[in-house]
Design a protein around this motif. Sequence first.
Motif, mmCIF file in Angstrom:
data_model
loop_
_atom_site.group_PDB
_atom_site.id
_atom_site.type_symbol
_atom_site.label_atom_id
_atom_site.label_comp_id
_atom_site.label_asym_id
_atom_site.label_seq_id
_atom_site.Cartn_x
_atom_site.Cartn_y
_atom_site.Cartn_z
ATOM 1 N N GLU A 16 0.830 -1.209 0.000
ATOM 2 C CA GLU A 16 0.000 0.000 0.000
ATOM 3 C C GLU A 16 0.862 1.255 0.000
ATOM 4 O O GLU A 16 0.529 2.243 -0.660
ATOM 5 C CB GLU A 16 -0.950 0.003 1.196
ATOM 6 C CG GLU A 16 -2.051 -1.032 1.117
ATOM 7 C CD GLU A 16 -2.975 -0.855 -0.082
ATOM 8 O OE1 GLU A 16 -3.092 0.258 -0.630
ATOM 9 O OE2 GLU A 16 -3.606 -1.855 -0.470
ATOM 10 N N ALA A 20 0.817 4.103 -2.819
ATOM 11 C CA ALA A 20 0.626 5.516 -2.469
ATOM 12 C C ALA A 20 1.697 6.384 -3.111
ATOM 13 O O ALA A 20 1.418 7.474 -3.608
ATOM 14 C CB ALA A 20 0.650 5.689 -0.949
ATOM 15 N N GLN A 21 2.922 5.888 -3.116
ATOM 16 C CA GLN A 21 4.026 6.659 -3.681
ATOM 17 C C GLN A 21 3.909 6.799 -5.197
ATOM 18 O O GLN A 21 4.398 7.765 -5.769
ATOM 19 C CB GLN A 21 5.362 6.015 -3.305
ATOM 20 C CG GLN A 21 5.655 6.138 -1.822
ATOM 21 C CD GLN A 21 6.859 5.345 -1.377
ATOM 22 O OE1 GLN A 21 7.298 4.414 -2.062
ATOM 23 N NE2 GLN A 21 7.389 5.690 -0.221
ATOM 24 N N ARG A 22 3.233 5.852 -5.846
ATOM 25 C CA ARG A 22 3.074 5.902 -7.297
ATOM 26 C C ARG A 22 1.794 6.606 -7.742
ATOM 27 O O ARG A 22 1.664 6.985 -8.893
ATOM 28 C CB ARG A 22 3.093 4.495 -7.878
ATOM 29 C CG ARG A 22 4.487 3.897 -7.882
ATOM 30 C CD ARG A 22 4.507 2.610 -8.641
ATOM 31 N NE ARG A 22 4.207 1.525 -7.694
ATOM 32 C CZ ARG A 22 3.683 0.368 -8.017
ATOM 33 N NH1 ARG A 22 3.377 0.102 -9.262
ATOM 34 N NH2 ARG A 22 3.460 -0.553 -7.113
ATOM 35 N N ALA A 23 0.849 6.744 -6.821
ATOM 36 C CA ALA A 23 -0.453 7.332 -7.175
ATOM 37 C C ALA A 23 -0.305 8.819 -7.515
ATOM 38 O O ALA A 23 0.537 9.513 -6.948
ATOM 39 C CB ALA A 23 -1.434 7.145 -6.030
ATOM 40 N N GLU A 24 -1.128 9.264 -8.442
ATOM 41 C CA GLU A 24 -1.093 10.661 -8.855
ATOM 42 C C GLU A 24 -2.239 11.471 -8.260
ATOM 43 O O GLU A 24 -2.112 12.676 -8.089
ATOM 44 C CB GLU A 24 -1.121 10.748 -10.378
ATOM 45 C CG GLU A 24 0.120 10.147 -11.009
ATOM 46 C CD GLU A 24 0.115 10.264 -12.522
ATOM 47 O OE1 GLU A 24 -0.680 11.056 -13.060
ATOM 48 O OE2 GLU A 24 0.917 9.557 -13.153
ATOM 49 N N HIS A 25 -3.323 10.832 -7.943
ATOM 50 C CA HIS A 25 -4.487 11.522 -7.392
ATOM 51 C C HIS A 25 -4.367 11.572 -5.868
ATOM 52 O O HIS A 25 -4.100 10.552 -5.229
ATOM 53 C CB HIS A 25 -5.762 10.785 -7.805
ATOM 54 C CG HIS A 25 -7.003 11.519 -7.457
ATOM 55 N ND1 HIS A 25 -7.579 11.439 -6.214
ATOM 56 C CD2 HIS A 25 -7.779 12.358 -8.187
ATOM 57 C CE1 HIS A 25 -8.655 12.188 -6.187
ATOM 58 N NE2 HIS A 25 -8.800 12.750 -7.388
ATOM 59 N N SER A 26 -4.577 12.738 -5.295
ATOM 60 C CA SER A 26 -4.397 12.899 -3.848
ATOM 61 C C SER A 26 -5.330 11.998 -3.040
ATOM 62 O O SER A 26 -4.949 11.498 -1.978
ATOM 63 C CB SER A 26 -4.584 14.358 -3.431
ATOM 64 O OG SER A 26 -5.903 14.794 -3.705
ATOM 65 N N VAL A 29 -3.752 8.568 -3.009
ATOM 66 C CA VAL A 29 -2.599 8.561 -2.095
ATOM 67 C C VAL A 29 -3.092 8.400 -0.661
ATOM 68 O O VAL A 29 -2.603 7.557 0.098
ATOM 69 C CB VAL A 29 -1.772 9.860 -2.243
ATOM 70 C CG1 VAL A 29 -0.707 9.952 -1.155
ATOM 71 C CG2 VAL A 29 -1.140 9.938 -3.627
ATOM 72 N N GLN A 30 -4.078 9.190 -0.287
ATOM 73 C CA GLN A 30 -4.617 9.146 1.065
ATOM 74 C C GLN A 30 -5.204 7.771 1.385
ATOM 75 O O GLN A 30 -4.974 7.222 2.460
ATOM 76 C CB GLN A 30 -5.682 10.222 1.241
ATOM 77 C CG GLN A 30 -6.251 10.267 2.642
ATOM 78 C CD GLN A 30 -7.285 11.364 2.810
ATOM 79 O OE1 GLN A 30 -7.643 12.049 1.851
ATOM 80 N NE2 GLN A 30 -7.761 11.546 4.010
ATOM 81 N N HIS A 32 -4.452 4.835 0.073
ATOM 82 C CA HIS A 32 -3.391 3.839 0.211
ATOM 83 C C HIS A 32 -2.673 3.977 1.550
ATOM 84 O O HIS A 32 -2.368 2.982 2.206
ATOM 85 C CB HIS A 32 -2.400 3.938 -0.945
ATOM 86 C CG HIS A 32 -2.928 3.420 -2.238
ATOM 87 N ND1 HIS A 32 -3.368 2.123 -2.414
ATOM 88 C CD2 HIS A 32 -3.104 4.041 -3.436
ATOM 89 C CE1 HIS A 32 -3.778 1.958 -3.655
ATOM 90 N NE2 HIS A 32 -3.629 3.114 -4.291
ATOM 91 N N TYR A 33 -2.402 5.213 1.969
ATOM 92 C CA TYR A 33 -1.744 5.410 3.271
ATOM 93 C C TYR A 33 -2.663 4.999 4.423
ATOM 94 O O TYR A 33 -2.201 4.456 5.423
ATOM 95 C CB TYR A 33 -1.266 6.851 3.443
ATOM 96 C CG TYR A 33 0.055 7.117 2.762
ATOM 97 C CD1 TYR A 33 1.162 6.304 2.974
ATOM 98 C CD2 TYR A 33 0.202 8.196 1.902
ATOM 99 C CE1 TYR A 33 2.376 6.546 2.344
ATOM 100 C CE2 TYR A 33 1.410 8.459 1.268
ATOM 101 C CZ TYR A 33 2.491 7.628 1.501
ATOM 102 O OH TYR A 33 3.684 7.870 0.878
#
Length: 57
Positions: A16, A20-26, A29-30, A32-33
């Motif tokens: 995850e 998150a580190q690869r995701a572009e949409h905020s 990212v949130q 996944h974290y």
Amino acid sequence: MAYDDENYYQQRAEQEIELAQRAEHSGAVQAHYQLASAYLDLIHGDTPERAPGIFDS
């Protein structure tokens, strides 16, 4: 907690974080974290802070 469960949750948390580190949409990212945090909470015995629908049985 069984070792296999702990190992699984650790692997999922790492995946995850990578996602998150690869995701572009905020929002992604949130999400996944949040999932990574929930998996780590399961390992360390804390009550996971969870978004609605995560880990519902």
